[in-house]
Enzyme design. Structure first.
Site, PDB file in Angstrom:
ATOM      1  N   GLY A  11      22.906  96.618  61.141  1.00  0.00           N
ATOM      2  CA  GLY A  11      23.651  97.597  61.926  1.00  0.00           C
ATOM      3  C   GLY A  11      24.379  96.962  63.105  1.00  0.00           C
ATOM      4  N   ILE A  13      23.995  96.962  66.595  1.00  0.00           N
ATOM      5  CA  ILE A  13      23.290  96.156  67.608  1.00  0.00           C
ATOM      6  C   ILE A  13      22.424  95.096  66.928  1.00  0.00           C
ATOM      7  N   ASP A  32      16.756  96.306  55.963  1.00  0.00           N
ATOM      8  CA  ASP A  32      17.772  97.345  56.142  1.00  0.00           C
ATOM      9  C   ASP A  32      18.199  97.813  54.757  1.00  0.00           C
ATOM     10  N   SER A 125      16.596 104.525  74.319  1.00  0.00           N
ATOM     11  CA  SER A 125      17.937 104.947  74.743  1.00  0.00           C
ATOM     12  C   SER A 125      17.866 105.614  76.105  1.00  0.00           C
ATOM     13  N   THR A 127      19.160 108.181  76.698  1.00  0.00           N
ATOM     14  CA  THR A 127      19.112 109.613  76.414  1.00  0.00           C
ATOM     15  C   THR A 127      17.741 110.215  76.770  1.00  0.00           C
ATOM     16  N   TYR A 150      17.779 113.998  68.317  1.00  0.00           N
ATOM     17  CA  TYR A 150      17.809 112.526  68.314  1.00  0.00           C
ATOM     18  C   TYR A 150      17.123 111.988  69.579  1.00  0.00           C
ATOM     19  N   LYS A 154      13.379 109.595  70.385  1.00  0.00           N
ATOM     20  CA  LYS A 154      13.150 108.403  71.214  1.00  0.00           C
ATOM     21  C   LYS A 154      12.038 108.672  72.242  1.00  0.00           C
ATOM     22  N   ASN A 200      31.497 108.542  69.104  1.00  0.00           N
ATOM     23  CA  ASN A 200      31.435 107.820  70.377  1.00  0.00           C
ATOM     24  C   ASN A 200      32.834 107.477  70.887  1.00  0.00           C
ATOM     25  N   LEU A 201      32.907 107.315  72.187  1.00  0.00           N
ATOM     26  CA  LEU A 201      34.202 107.155  72.847  1.00  0.00           C
ATOM     27  C   LEU A 201      34.986 105.930  72.373  1.00  0.00           C
ATOM     28  N   ARG A 232      29.732 106.854  82.576  1.00  0.00           N
ATOM     29  CA  ARG A 232      28.714 106.203  81.739  1.00  0.00           C
ATOM     30  C   ARG A 232      28.653 104.726  82.071  1.00  0.00           C
ATOM     31  N   ARG A 295      32.246 118.687  76.503  1.00  0.00           N
ATOM     32  CA  ARG A 295      31.450 118.679  75.269  1.00  0.00           C
ATOM     33  C   ARG A 295      30.037 119.154  75.609  1.00  0.00           C
TER      34      ARG A 295
HETATM   35  P1  NAD Z   1      23.351 101.386  63.344  1.00  0.00           P
HETATM   36  O1  NAD Z   1      23.348 102.655  62.581  1.00  0.00           O
HETATM   37  O2  NAD Z   1      24.591 100.588  63.364  1.00  0.00           O
HETATM   38  O3  NAD Z   1      22.170 100.449  62.855  1.00  0.00           O
HETATM   39  C1  NAD Z   1      20.957 100.966  62.376  1.00  0.00           C
HETATM   40  C2  NAD Z   1      20.653 100.274  61.063  1.00  0.00           C
HETATM   41  O4  NAD Z   1      19.393 100.746  60.577  1.00  0.00           O
HETATM   42  C3  NAD Z   1      21.686 100.555  59.965  1.00  0.00           C
HETATM   43  O5  NAD Z   1      22.120  99.335  59.417  1.00  0.00           O
HETATM   44  C4  NAD Z   1      20.941 101.411  58.946  1.00  0.00           C
HETATM   45  O6  NAD Z   1      21.369 101.130  57.634  1.00  0.00           O
HETATM   46  C5  NAD Z   1      19.506 100.994  59.183  1.00  0.00           C
HETATM   47  N1  NAD Z   1      18.478 101.988  58.878  1.00  0.00           N
HETATM   48  C6  NAD Z   1      18.337 103.216  59.414  1.00  0.00           C
HETATM   49  N2  NAD Z   1      17.236 103.807  58.939  1.00  0.00           N
HETATM   50  C7  NAD Z   1      16.668 102.925  58.060  1.00  0.00           C
HETATM   51  C8  NAD Z   1      15.504 102.959  57.251  1.00  0.00           C
HETATM   52  N3  NAD Z   1      14.684 104.010  57.216  1.00  0.00           N
HETATM   53  N4  NAD Z   1      15.236 101.876  56.498  1.00  0.00           N
HETATM   54  C9  NAD Z   1      16.048 100.796  56.498  1.00  0.00           C
HETATM   55  N5  NAD Z   1      17.149 100.704  57.254  1.00  0.00           N
HETATM   56  C10 NAD Z   1      17.450 101.772  58.021  1.00  0.00           C
HETATM   57  O7  NAD Z   1      22.878 101.759  64.837  1.00  0.00           O
HETATM   58  P2  NAD Z   1      22.913 100.865  66.158  1.00  0.00           P
HETATM   59  O8  NAD Z   1      23.977 101.423  67.027  1.00  0.00           O
HETATM   60  O9  NAD Z   1      22.889  99.440  65.827  1.00  0.00           O
HETATM   61  O10 NAD Z   1      21.529 101.320  66.799  1.00  0.00           O
HETATM   62  C11 NAD Z   1      20.358 100.551  66.655  1.00  0.00           C
HETATM   63  C12 NAD Z   1      19.236 101.215  67.419  1.00  0.00           C
HETATM   64  O11 NAD Z   1      19.605 101.366  68.780  1.00  0.00           O
HETATM   65  C13 NAD Z   1      18.859 102.602  66.926  1.00  0.00           C
HETATM   66  O12 NAD Z   1      17.461 102.744  67.019  1.00  0.00           O
HETATM   67  C14 NAD Z   1      19.546 103.511  67.912  1.00  0.00           C
HETATM   68  O13 NAD Z   1      18.901 104.749  68.012  1.00  0.00           O
HETATM   69  C15 NAD Z   1      19.433 102.704  69.182  1.00  0.00           C
HETATM   70  N6  NAD Z   1      20.445 103.025  70.180  1.00  0.00           N
HETATM   71  C16 NAD Z   1      21.771 102.949  69.850  1.00  0.00           C
HETATM   72  C17 NAD Z   1      22.729 103.261  70.804  1.00  0.00           C
HETATM   73  C18 NAD Z   1      24.193 103.242  70.464  1.00  0.00           C
HETATM   74  O14 NAD Z   1      24.976 103.889  71.152  1.00  0.00           O
HETATM   75  N7  NAD Z   1      24.635 102.510  69.440  1.00  0.00           N
HETATM   76  C19 NAD Z   1      22.343 103.612  72.095  1.00  0.00           C
HETATM   77  C20 NAD Z   1      20.986 103.660  72.398  1.00  0.00           C
HETATM   78  C21 NAD Z   1      20.035 103.366  71.432  1.00  0.00           C
HETATM   79  C1  WQD Z   2      30.816 108.705  76.241  1.00  0.00           C
HETATM   80  C2  WQD Z   2      31.714 109.522  77.140  1.00  0.00           C
HETATM   81  C3  WQD Z   2      32.001 111.792  76.438  1.00  0.00           C
HETATM   82  C4  WQD Z   2      34.136 110.889  72.767  1.00  0.00           C
HETATM   83  C5  WQD Z   2      25.719 108.641  73.152  1.00  0.00           C
HETATM   84  C6  WQD Z   2      24.373 109.232  72.842  1.00  0.00           C
HETATM   85  C7  WQD Z   2      23.313 108.449  73.567  1.00  0.00           C
HETATM   86  C8  WQD Z   2      23.412 106.966  73.251  1.00  0.00           C
HETATM   87  C9  WQD Z   2      24.782 106.460  73.521  1.00  0.00           C
HETATM   88  C10 WQD Z   2      22.053 106.473  71.352  1.00  0.00           C
HETATM   89  C11 WQD Z   2      31.188 110.917  77.389  1.00  0.00           C
HETATM   90  C12 WQD Z   2      33.311 111.041  76.394  1.00  0.00           C
HETATM   91  C13 WQD Z   2      33.473 110.774  73.956  1.00  0.00           C
HETATM   92  C14 WQD Z   2      35.431 111.484  72.753  1.00  0.00           C
HETATM   93  C15 WQD Z   2      35.286 111.748  75.136  1.00  0.00           C
HETATM   94  N1  WQD Z   2      23.177 106.712  71.873  1.00  0.00           N
HETATM   95  N2  WQD Z   2      34.037 111.196  75.124  1.00  0.00           N
HETATM   96  N3  WQD Z   2      35.940 111.881  73.957  1.00  0.00           N
HETATM   97  O1  WQD Z   2      27.392 110.777  74.740  1.00  0.00           O
HETATM   98  O2  WQD Z   2      27.311 109.017  76.575  1.00  0.00           O
HETATM   99  O3  WQD Z   2      25.951 108.742  74.546  1.00  0.00           O
HETATM  100  O4  WQD Z   2      25.735 107.259  72.796  1.00  0.00           O
HETATM  101  O5  WQD Z   2      20.975 106.459  71.873  1.00  0.00           O
HETATM  102  O6  WQD Z   2      22.098 108.967  73.151  1.00  0.00           O
HETATM  103  O7  WQD Z   2      24.365 110.588  73.270  1.00  0.00           O
HETATM  104  O8  WQD Z   2      28.369 108.445  74.375  1.00  0.00           O
HETATM  105  O9  WQD Z   2      30.414 107.532  73.427  1.00  0.00           O
HETATM  106  O10 WQD Z   2      29.717 109.870  72.755  1.00  0.00           O
HETATM  107  O11 WQD Z   2      30.538 109.466  75.056  1.00  0.00           O
HETATM  108  O12 WQD Z   2      35.801 112.131  76.190  1.00  0.00           O
HETATM  109  O13 WQD Z   2      36.060 111.647  71.704  1.00  0.00           O
HETATM  110  O14 WQD Z   2      32.980 109.681  76.491  1.00  0.00           O
HETATM  111  O15 WQD Z   2      32.202 113.080  76.934  1.00  0.00           O
HETATM  112  O16 WQD Z   2      31.495 111.255  78.701  1.00  0.00           O
HETATM  113  P1  WQD Z   2      27.277 109.369  75.128  1.00  0.00           P
HETATM  114  P2  WQD Z   2      29.765 108.808  73.790  1.00  0.00           P
END
Ligand code: NAD
Ligand code: WQD
Length: 337
Positions: A11, A13, A32, A125, A127, A150, A154, A200-201, A232, A295
């Site tokens: 994925g 990250i 994965d 997160s 969140t 979601y 967490k 996401n933004l 943010r 939103r």
């Molecule tokens: P992503 O969806 O790009 O990566 C997650 C990966 O996990 C994917 O490749 C998916 O195929 C795999 N996966 C999911 N469930 C699975 C399962 N049951 N078995 C095997 N593989 C599985 O997401 P990401 O953005 O890389 O996020 C990684 C972690 O970070 C997640 O736990 C997410 O909740 C957390 N996180 C992400 C963000 C963000 O904004 N991207 C922010 C905060 C926390």
């Molecule tokens: C960022 C800012 C929107 C889209 C999310 C999850 C959080 C964490 C990170 C996993 C906000 C604004 C967005 C658009 C916009 N993920 N926006 N127009 O909501 O801060 O966080 O991702 O853990 O749990 O909720 O991220 O990228 O959606 O939004 O104006 O089309 O951009 O309002 O202020 P968010 P985001």
């Protein structure tokens, strides 16, 4: 060479973390099933690092399959990224989120216990803070008022880890609360792969700039912030990835029980409009946008206090918002307009 199981390693990250693990001399073994990622990530990893990581294409909630992976690979530690992460989808289908996000952690902890693997880094997160009680927000701020199913997964996973750590002091776990991860590897070989319309933004900005979306809607310009849009803490995914290596190394240096949580952000808040303006300035491209309504579920402002991560992990961000937005655009161009 030490070996780390990286669940969700294909994925966004996870893939960037595989690069940093290899750079630090730690072998990543990806688990994965590619439900939200693609095979070509492995080619990207090979181009960047010269090595194609091993991948086990299994579902992390499948205890028998996970047991086999641990028996075969005999890892030293685990980084657990695998989870579903779409906030809106979690409102529509909460069971999918509780099943996967909590089920995969429960299965993983059981298998780790069976194989005497004790070191775990977990993806949490910001969140979990919900609205937050102060800015910048510290790790001891109250959690549990997450705005979505979601987010609650967490909160539950963090509590689950505290309970399991209390029952088994040999388990050493670090929970990393990411703020808003953005950007891509500067090589443009790996990056985020949003499926469908991005939530996401930053993926929305890059797709709008590329002409794939008519325009970005800025969700609200009537918040009591410096320009009316939400604030943010946007963090470059490469900085974030490096923190995972430091967290593993830090766990390794501890002698007793470990159950710690760390914020991973830059410590700086940026508004939506600042992100748009910075993107345009650094890349020399226009982002078509319009102001829309707020939103539902958005908090007005949140950014991290990063003092604890600096003090204990020795981690600080090295890249800027402009770097991240430049790399996000390079990645969009590599994907093809
Ligand atoms: P992503 O969806 O790009 O990566 C997650 C990966 O996990 C994917 O490749 C998916 O195929 C795999 N996966 C999911 N469930 C699975 C399962 N049951 N078995 C095997 N593989 C599985 O997401 P990401 O953005 O890389 O996020 C990684 C972690 O970070 C997640 O736990 C997410 O909740 C957390 N996180 C992400 C963000 C963000 O904004 N991207 C922010 C905060 C926390
Ligand atoms: C960022 C800012 C929107 C889209 C999310 C999850 C959080 C964490 C990170 C996993 C906000 C604004 C967005 C658009 C916009 N993920 N926006 N127009 O909501 O801060 O966080 O991702 O853990 O749990 O909720 O991220 O990228 O959606 O939004 O104006 O089309 O951009 O309002 O202020 P968010 P985001």
């Amino acid at each position: 060479m030490k070996k780390t199981i990286v669940t969700g390693g294909a994925g966004f990250i996870g893939s960037h973390t595989c690069v940093e693990l290899l750079a630090a001399g730690i072998e990543p073994v990806i688990v994965d099933d590619l439900r939200n990622s693609e095979e070509r990530v492995l080619d990207g990893l090979e181009k960047i690092t010269g090595r194609k990581p091993v991948i086990h294409r299994i579902d992390c909630t499948d205890a028998r399959a996970m047991d086999l992976v641990f028996a075969t690979e005999r890892p030293d530690s685990v980084i657990h990224f695998a989870a579903d992460k779409a906030v809106g989808e979690s409102v529509r289908d909460p069971l999918k989120y509780y099943h996967n996000n909590i089920g995969s952690l429960v299965t993983l902890l059981r298998v780790m216990a069976d194989h005497q693997v004790k070191d775990l880094v977990f993806s949490s997160s910001c969140t979990v803070y919900g609205e937050g009680d102060k800015l910048p927000i510290t790790e001891d701020s109250p959690t549990g008022a997450a705005a979505s199913p979601y987010g609650y997964t967490k909160v539950v996973c963090e509590q689950l880890l505290r309970d399991v750590c209390a029952a088994d002091p040999a388990l050493r776990t670090v929970m990393l609360r990411y703020f808003n991860p953005i950007g891509a590897h500067p090589s443009a070989q790996i990056g985020e792969l949003p499926i469908g319309v991005p939530n996401n933004l930053v993926p929305f900005i890059t797709q709008a700039a590329a002409g794939l979306r008519k325009q970005l809607t800025v969700f609200g310009n009537d918040y009591p912030t410096r320009d009316g849009s939400c604030i943010r803490d946007y963090i470059h995914v490469v900085d974030l990835a490096k923190a995972h290596v430091l967290a593993l190394q830090w766990i390794n240096r501890q002698s007793g029980a470990v159950c710690e949580v760390f914020n991973l952000g830059t410590g700086q808040g940026s508004t939506v409009l600042e992100a748009v303006n910075t993107f345009e300035a650094v890349n020399g491209v226009k982002v078509p946008y319009a102001i829309g309504p707020r939103r539902a579920g958005d908090v007005m402002a949140i950014y991290a206090d990063t003092a604890k991560s600096l003090r204990l992990l020795g981690w600080r961000t090295e890249l800027t918002l402009a770097d991240a937005l430049r790399d996000a655009w390079r990645w969009q161009l590599a994907l093809g307009k």
